[in-house]
Design a protein around this motif. Structure first.
Motif, mmCIF file in Angstrom:
data_model
loop_
_atom_site.group_PDB
_atom_site.id
_atom_site.type_symbol
_atom_site.label_atom_id
_atom_site.label_comp_id
_atom_site.label_asym_id
_atom_site.label_seq_id
_atom_site.Cartn_x
_atom_site.Cartn_y
_atom_site.Cartn_z
ATOM 1 N N PRO A 148 15.380 2.691 -6.453
ATOM 2 C CA PRO A 148 15.772 3.825 -5.622
ATOM 3 C C PRO A 148 14.646 4.854 -5.513
ATOM 4 N N ASP A 149 13.836 4.983 -6.587
ATOM 5 C CA ASP A 149 12.794 6.005 -6.508
ATOM 6 C C ASP A 149 11.821 5.717 -5.379
ATOM 7 N N GLY A 150 11.657 4.456 -5.070
ATOM 8 C CA GLY A 150 10.717 4.087 -4.005
ATOM 9 C C GLY A 150 11.057 4.789 -2.705
ATOM 10 N N LEU A 151 12.343 4.820 -2.400
ATOM 11 C CA LEU A 151 12.743 5.461 -1.158
ATOM 12 C C LEU A 151 12.818 6.972 -1.312
ATOM 13 N N GLU A 152 13.281 7.395 -2.518
ATOM 14 C CA GLU A 152 13.377 8.830 -2.730
ATOM 15 C C GLU A 152 11.994 9.479 -2.719
ATOM 16 N N ALA A 153 11.026 8.724 -3.181
ATOM 17 C CA ALA A 153 9.669 9.257 -3.250
ATOM 18 C C ALA A 153 9.217 9.741 -1.880
ATOM 19 N N VAL A 154 9.696 9.053 -0.865
ATOM 20 C CA VAL A 154 9.306 9.445 0.486
ATOM 21 C C VAL A 154 9.706 10.892 0.736
ATOM 22 N N ALA A 209 0.838 -1.192 0.000
ATOM 23 C CA ALA A 209 0.000 0.000 0.000
ATOM 24 C C ALA A 209 0.877 1.248 0.000
ATOM 25 N N PRO A 210 0.552 2.227 -0.856
ATOM 26 C CA PRO A 210 1.385 3.428 -0.943
ATOM 27 C C PRO A 210 1.047 4.412 0.167
ATOM 28 N N ILE A 211 1.411 4.084 1.383
ATOM 29 C CA ILE A 211 1.122 4.967 2.507
ATOM 30 C C ILE A 211 2.437 5.370 3.150
ATOM 31 N N GLU A 212 2.478 6.602 3.635
ATOM 32 C CA GLU A 212 3.677 7.077 4.303
ATOM 33 C C GLU A 212 4.036 6.166 5.458
ATOM 34 N N VAL A 213 5.287 5.761 5.508
ATOM 35 C CA VAL A 213 5.699 4.858 6.564
ATOM 36 C C VAL A 213 5.597 5.549 7.923
ATOM 37 N N SER A 214 5.801 6.876 7.926
ATOM 38 C CA SER A 214 5.715 7.574 9.211
ATOM 39 C C SER A 214 4.287 7.529 9.748
ATOM 40 N N ALA A 215 3.320 7.623 8.833
ATOM 41 C CA ALA A 215 1.930 7.557 9.266
ATOM 42 C C ALA A 215 1.626 6.184 9.847
ATOM 43 N N VAL A 216 2.151 5.151 9.164
ATOM 44 C CA VAL A 216 1.948 3.789 9.670
ATOM 45 C C VAL A 216 2.591 3.657 11.042
ATOM 46 N N ALA A 217 3.808 4.201 11.162
ATOM 47 C CA ALA A 217 4.532 4.080 12.423
ATOM 48 C C ALA A 217 3.760 4.734 13.558
ATOM 49 N N VAL A 218 3.224 5.933 13.288
ATOM 50 C CA VAL A 218 2.498 6.645 14.340
ATOM 51 C C VAL A 218 1.238 5.876 14.726
#
Lengths: 248, 251, 342
Positions: free
Chosen positions: C268-274, C167-176
């Motif tokens: 690499p774009d996957g991480l850069e996209a963040v 799922a294309p969700i911000e990892v920080s949002a998931v973490a919180v």
């Protein structure tokens, strides 16, 4: 040879509560003996030692000449048939047949031999026709008879029954008594049902405060009101046993 | 989660699916799940065909659709989550019914929903046509380490005991006016968990003692053989093999 | 937290499967040392109990409820190796019988809810019981161990999601979201574990693996009135410290790190996209917060949810440090023991 010898047996539970304080008893082959005692006297604890479920803190248990030790456990457990108070604890397989087969299968019986052991045991308790039913569909009395069969299938040297008459209606109680009388094995019956002990057992032991307090003919023990009262044992209301006549 | 009424998991029957040896069914369901997960999410019609395959199995096993639908409730938490992905997702956005949704989010939601649902239905069908004990015997045949199988056997056995005790304790609690509504009641729930463990243990221990008394030494005796013929393997593997064919065609 | 099919990509599912299989294999070997003839039934009971308490959902905050993971409890009651086996069996049964958790996600579920919780739980437990002796120490350790093991599992989930969530969700949002909710669940789990271990310890101390070695002396009284005192036979204590677990943890981290770097290099774009979508992060977080039942309140027990998430992550980092410290002192203690023996 005696079926069972217990000598100087003492045991304390892990929480520090001591249950047995040096029990001595001997049961000859073919005897039917009642072990009487009030709740908390250590009856169940004693029973747990007879097939090595509990390990003595002190003293020894010998079954048909074999001392109960870690290396003899398998042999001892085959020779001591324990019937638990609640048949639901004893019956854990999906059908009566599988349940009765569990013990002999663990002893290495297979195929024809296994089938014969199962059939024989169920026949002895009159439950052969229930072989393919799930145990929880049977009545309580039937379940207790199946529980006896699960143990008989192992051809034990001594049958140990924990409160065999509890929760039975009068008919089931009588049926079980008939079955027990018909068996050709040594029986140790742990109970506080005094009339049942009188009906089935010539000899009784009284276990009280973790020691054997009395050992003698059931009729004599039950006719001694002081002895019974001293160990919190009571005959049911309206039930009295005349003191045995002096032997002529 | 983990909820369920495990007495209603199994629907007794005598269909061809019911009669298949458990090890065949277990392997078939696992293989099917792998094929489904490996399918690219753009192949819509492949997922439709997978669903049809499962429907065919359900029909052959006479499992009513209502049973499957009810059991699918287990998926609910993740379905809710899946519906949120397009809303909170990143990337290019599109407008559907006035809602701004993320395009990759929509794809992800579809991907999770489709694959999870197919996996869930396959497991439901397995459990509906195979008794729990039999599934474990199948696992034993598939060389799952015996210690794991044993633990699972005892677990199923004790589960009845525990659920029973739990129900009794809840009745006792609620009949005294207790209701678990918010965090403040937690200590009460926690205390009853402690009591629950002791009660179940002591019951379970007696069962175990009964088993030890009858010579149990750590291995369940195999009563009744469960071996599978080549034909039975063939029938069971029909499901994953057809799924694989669909996947091959879709690429 | 049961992950369904299709939630993680194939690489992560496969790697986690390998980690889970290796972990279970190690534990099958190790469990032989923990178990006697009562082991399989006891482990089965613990598995059944954990299964049951996972059904015992308790309210976390308005409208939402969480369930226990149980890894720490399993480790304390039957030992860490057998504990992992219990958790694996619970998850296997839930996946196969109850369709709870995907079959292809089994590796992920076992890794997160089985191995991570047991590893962290047992590590914290050993650490605390070494600092605080006696029954009180065991109960306190049980509370802390499970309190920390739950957000640790949430963190592991977030990490895997970051590596290979579909799922294309911000990892920080998931973490919180995961961290916040699971800190609260951790408090509940800590209480339940502490009460359970406490209750078992009070009635049947022989059943608590983590409390082996607490047994007191037995007083044996003969019928003649003579009293003899015999020391309790001390079972071999859980002497195989933390080292295997640390090694396991390090191995797990390395494996995950390997997967991360694989992805980092291949896409690499996957991480850069963040980084690029920075603007989205705030939006995503906001949405997630408003969705989350906690979001309506903005705070739980006076703790803002965001802060709770941060606390969760902080606790996990603290634990990692503490486990490392414990391993060092244990290592020294073991060395000391060796010297005494020699």
């Amino acid at each position: 040879m005696n079926s069972l010898e217990v000598s100087r047996l003492a045991y304390a539970y892990p929480d520090g509560t001591q249950a047995l304080f040096g029990v001595d008893l001997t049961i000859g082959r073919g005897e039917r003996v009642a072990l009487l005692g009030p709740n908390g006297a250590g009856k169940t604890t004693l029973v747990m030692h007879l097939n090595g479920i509990l390990t003595p803190g002190h003293g020894t248990v010998t079954v048909a000449g074999t001392p109960v030790r870690k290396d003899t456990l398998k042999e001892v457990r085959r020779r001591v048939g324990l019937v638990f108070q609640d048949p639901d604890d004893q019956l854990f397989m999906p059908t009566v047949r599988d349940d009765v087969a569990f013990g002999p299968a663990n002893m290495g019986l297979t195929g024809e031999e296994l089938e014969r052991a199962v059939k024989g045991a169920l026949e002895r308790v009159g439950m052969l026709e229930a072989a393919d039913r799930p145990p929880h569909h049977l009545s309580f009395g039937q379940r207790r008879r199946v529980a006896v069969a699960t143990v008989l299938a192992m051809e034990p040297e001594i049958l140990v029954l924990d409160e065999p008459s509890s929760n039975l209606d009068p008919a089931a109680r009588r049926e079980l008594a008939e079955i027990l009388r018909s068996l050709d094995v040594t029986v140790l019956m742990v109970t506080h049902d005094l009339p049942y002990a009188l009906e089935l057992c010539e000899r009784s032991l009284i276990l009280s405060d973790g020691v054997i307090a009395a050992d003698g003919p059931t009729r004599e023990l039950l006719a001694d009101p002081e002895l019974l009262a001293a160990h919190r044992l009571e005959l049911p209301y309206g039930f009295a046993i005349p003191a045995p006549a002096e032997p002529a | 989660m983990g909820a369920g009424h495990h007495h209603q998991l199994y629907l007794p029957g005598a269909s061809a699916v019911h009669r298949l040896p458990p090890q065949c069914k277990l392997l078939a369901v696992f293989a099917f799940a792998v094929v489904v997960v490996a399918t690219p999410r753009e192949r819509f019609w492949a997922f439709a065909l997978y669903a049809l395959l499962l429907a065919a199995v359900a029909w052959a096993a006479r499992v009513p659709p209502g049973h499957v639908l009810r059991r699918m409730a287990i998926e609910l938490p993740f379905v809710l989550f899946a519906f949120l992905i397009p809303v909170i997702g990143m990337g290019e956005r599109t407008t559907v019914l006035g809602l701004s949704l993320s395009v990759p989010g929509l794809w992800a939601a579809w991907n999770i929903l489709a694959k999870a649902t197919l996996g869930v239905v396959a497991s439901i069908l397995l459990a509906a046509t195979t008794e729990p004990r039999t599934i474990l015997l199948g696992a034993q045949r598939l060389r799952v380490p015996s210690l794991l199988v044993q633990i699972a056997m005892f677990m199923l056995r004790y589960l009845d005991v525990i659920l029973d005790e739990m129900r009794r304790m809840r009745v006792a609690r609620e009949s005294r006016g207790f209701e678990a509504r918010d965090v403040r009641q937690l200590p009460a729930v926690a205390r009853s968990a402690g009591a629950l463990f002791i009660r179940s243990y002591e019951r379970g221990e007696r069962v175990h003692l009964a088993m030890l008394s009858r010579g149990y030494s750590g291995r369940m005796p195999m009563l009744g053989e469960v071996s599978a013929s080549a034909a039975q393997w063939g029938v069971a593997l029909l499901l994953p093999v057809s799924a694989l064919a669909v996947l091959g065609l879709s690429l | 937290m049961h992950v369904p099919d299709g939630f993680f990509n194939a690489a992560v599912s496969g790697s986690a499967g390998a980690v889970a299989a290796a972990g279970v294999a190690v534990c099958l070997r190790g469990a032989r040392r923990e178990l006697d003839d009562r082991t399989a039934p006891m482990a089965g009971l613990v598995a059944a109990f954990i299964f049951a308490v996972q059904m015992l959902n308790f309210p976390v905050a308005a409208g939402t409820s969480g369930h226990l993971l149980g890894g720490a409890l399993a480790a304390i009651l039957v030992g860490p190796y057998t504990g992992v086996l219990c958790m694996a069996v619970v998850l296997l049964v839930q996946g196969v019988f109850f369709a709870d958790g995907g079959l292809t996600a089994l590796g992920i579920n076992v890794t997160i809810m089985g191995i991570v919780t047991v590893l962290v739980g047992w590590g914290v437990f050993r650490l605390v019981t070494q600092l605080v002796r006696g029954k009180g120490g065991v109960t306190a350790a049980a509370f802390l161990a499970s309190l920390i093991s739950v957000p640790a599992a949430a963190l592991a989930f977030t990490l895997l999601f970051w590596i290979g969530g579909t799922a294309p969700i911000e990892v920080s949002a998931v973490a919180v979201a995961m961290g916040g909710v699971h800190v609260l669940i951790g408090v509940g789990e800590g209480l339940i574990t502490a009460f359970t271990v406490g209750a078992v310890l009070a009635v049947r101390p022989d059943l608590v693996y983590g409390a082996r070695g607490l047994a007191s002396s037995l007083v044996l009284r003969g019928p003649d009135g003579a009293t003899t005192v015999e020391p309790a036979a001390r079972p071999a204590t859980a002497g195989h410290g933390l080292r295997p677990f640390l090694l396991g943890g390090v191995g797990l981290t390395l494996l995950l790190a390997g997967v991360v770097s694989f992805f980092a290099s291949s896409s690499p774009d996957g991480l850069e996209a963040v980084a690029e979508n920075k603007g989205f992060i705030d939006q995503a977080t906001e949405h997630l917060m408003s969705w989350s039942p906690l979001g309506d309140y903005g705070e739980v027990g006076g703790i803002p949810v965001g802060v709770a998430g941060v606390i969760g992550v902080g606790i996990v980092l603290l634990v990692a440090g503490a486990v490392g410290y414990a391993a060092r002192t244990r290592g020294q203690a073991a060395a000391g023991d060796d010297k005494i023996k020699v």
